[in-house]
Design a protein around this motif. Structure first.
Motif, PDB file in Angstrom:
ATOM      1  N   ALA A   4      -2.538   6.170   5.538  1.00 25.09           N
ATOM      2  CA  ALA A   4      -2.821   6.643   4.177  1.00 25.09           C
ATOM      3  C   ALA A   4      -2.689   8.160   4.084  1.00 25.09           C
ATOM      4  O   ALA A   4      -2.063   8.686   3.160  1.00 25.09           O
ATOM      5  CB  ALA A   4      -4.212   6.197   3.748  1.00 25.09           C
ATOM      6  N   TRP A  30     -12.167  -3.666  -0.993  1.00 21.11           N
ATOM      7  CA  TRP A  30     -11.565  -2.715  -1.920  1.00 21.11           C
ATOM      8  C   TRP A  30     -12.590  -2.059  -2.834  1.00 21.11           C
ATOM      9  O   TRP A  30     -12.317  -1.015  -3.422  1.00 21.11           O
ATOM     10  CB  TRP A  30     -10.509  -3.419  -2.779  1.00 21.11           C
ATOM     11  N   ALA A  37       0.827  -1.215   0.000  1.00 21.25           N
ATOM     12  CA  ALA A  37       0.000   0.000   0.000  1.00 21.25           C
ATOM     13  C   ALA A  37       0.856   1.258   0.000  1.00 21.25           C
ATOM     14  O   ALA A  37       0.583   2.199  -0.760  1.00 21.25           O
ATOM     15  CB  ALA A  37      -0.940  -0.001   1.203  1.00 21.25           C
ATOM     16  N   VAL A  62      -5.972  -1.602  -0.614  1.00 18.71           N
ATOM     17  CA  VAL A  62      -5.009  -2.660  -0.277  1.00 18.71           C
ATOM     18  C   VAL A  62      -5.021  -2.928   1.224  1.00 18.71           C
ATOM     19  O   VAL A  62      -5.061  -4.082   1.658  1.00 18.71           O
ATOM     20  CB  VAL A  62      -3.590  -2.284  -0.759  1.00 18.71           C
ATOM     21  N   LEU A  63      -5.018  -1.878   2.031  1.00 18.98           N
ATOM     22  CA  LEU A  63      -5.037  -2.061   3.482  1.00 18.98           C
ATOM     23  C   LEU A  63      -6.373  -2.620   3.966  1.00 18.98           C
ATOM     24  O   LEU A  63      -6.437  -3.286   4.995  1.00 18.98           O
ATOM     25  CB  LEU A  63      -4.742  -0.730   4.172  1.00 18.98           C
ATOM     26  N   GLY A  73      -4.413   2.859  -1.769  1.00 20.81           N
ATOM     27  CA  GLY A  73      -3.814   2.465  -0.492  1.00 20.81           C
ATOM     28  C   GLY A  73      -4.826   1.905   0.490  1.00 20.81           C
ATOM     29  O   GLY A  73      -4.606   0.866   1.124  1.00 20.81           O
TER      30      GLY A  73
END
Length: 189
Positions: free
Chosen positions: A89, A128, A20, A54-55, A51
């Motif tokens: 982020a 996501w 990320a 992905v996280l 980001g």
């Protein structure tokens, strides 16, 4: 400390964080331009969406059963996890880009709420979806003040003083965080 490390490993946080951060830095850096330019704001929004997406994969473990049956209090852990995603982020994108920190923080909180909402509704594998769709819509449609529905749809790219964008981000944040902290990720059979 062992419990924290086990939690992080079970959620695949170390690998997700590395991917990320790399992705956010690359996208935000490639789009960095004049302070407050539309291109820079769009690149920052896409970096945040990527980001957080992905996280967001770490918002549940590979087996969703322990999230609902364990004899520990999950709510504080879930809230801390969401806060960590938002702060990470926002920090990475703020350091790399020239977009005002208020816009980055607003968008990071909104995207984190969307990822939490997606994890609650669809499960961790699809956490996501909402951040990426919102980021792509905001990148494809210019942020305009009229009509109001389009203004709300492009909340990510609105200028720092936009109360509608701040309200929209706050609604997504509060809804997503409340749903995820209370219910957790959707159980996948």
């Amino acid at each position: 400390m062992t419990a924290l490390l086990l939690f992080l490993r079970s959620r695949e946080v170390p690998g997700g964080t590395l991917c990320a951060v790399s992705a956010m830095v690359a996208v935000a850096w490639l789009g960095a331009g004049q302070t407050g330019s539309r291109h820079a704001v769009t690149a920052a929004a896409l970096a945040l969406a990527l980001g957080v997406a992905v996280l967001g994969h770490g918002l549940g473990g590979p087996d969703s059963t322990p999230d609902t049956t364990a004899a520990i209090r999950w709510a504080p852990r879930r809230a801390l996890h969401l806060a960590a995603i938002c702060v990470l982020a926002a920090t990475v994108v703020t350091v790399v880009t020239s977009v005002p920190a208020g816009v980055v923080l607003r968008d990071a909180a909104g995207f984190t709420g969307l990822a939490a909402l997606a994890a609650t509704l669809f499960g961790r594998r699809l956490a996501w979806t909402l951040p990426v769709v919102t980021g792509c819509v905001s990148a494809g449609i210019p942020a305009v003040p009229e009509p109001f529905a389009l203004h709300l749809l492009t909340w990510v790219g609105q200028p720092p003083g936009s109360s509608a964008a701040l309200t929209t981000a706050a609604i997504f944040t509060l809804t997503g965080v409340a749903g995820y902290v209370i219910r957790g990720p959707r159980r996948i059979s």
